[in-house]
Design a protein around this motif. Structure first.
Motif: not given
Length: 158
Positions: A64-69
């Motif tokens: 989720q953190k990677m997709v947001n970035q």
């Protein structure tokens, strides 16, 4: 008949107990007393390709953190990215601290904590960061309003 009355007495006895300040809910299912916990929806695999992690959300916490970035870097317009710098974070934190409940849910008679701050008139359409142009919203309300406005998820022309 007396067996049924005994079960009712057991249920009454258990429902009158108090655990951690809340009443314990008990019901009879096929002759057995069941506890106060409702079953939750089973976890499913993360939607990120090849990730076996089980989660209740679309992505596991790591992805989720990677997709947001990735959205911030490639999906968001560069001009938009410049508008949401450090000064916006200060304004947002101050506003959400003074308005902790979702304003849209309050209109509907529900009490939900706000997690996001929404611009009523978007910055791209001439809006400002003045408090008259802001409203605190929960995630579902903010997603619904943004989708209706077509700002983040514009309709694609074929």
């Amino acid at each position: 008949m007396s067996n049924f009355v005994d079960k009712i007495r057991q249920v009454t006895c258990y429902t009158n107990r108090v655990r951690k300040g809340k009443q314990v809910l008990v019901h009879i299912h096929e002759g057995f007393l069941c506890g106060d916990r409702m079953p939750t929806k089973p976890k499913h695999p993360c939607a990120y390709p090849g990730c076996p992690e089980l989660t209740n959300k679309r992505y596991c916490d790591k992805h989720q953190k990677m997709v947001n970035q990735q959205y911030e870097r490639y999906g968001r317009d560069p001009i938009e990215r410049l508008r949401y710098q450090r000064s916006w974070k200060k304004i947002r934190n101050t506003y959400i601290h003074t308005h902790p409940l979702c304003e849209e849910c309050l209109r509907q008679g529900k009490t939900t904590f706000a997690t996001e701050v929404h611009h009523i008139v978007p910055l791209g359409h001439g809006g400002t960061n003045d408090w008259d142009n802001l409203m605190s919203l929960c995630k579902p309300c903010h997603s619904r309003i943004t989708a209706q406005m077509g700002d983040r998820w514009p309709t694609k022309k074929l």
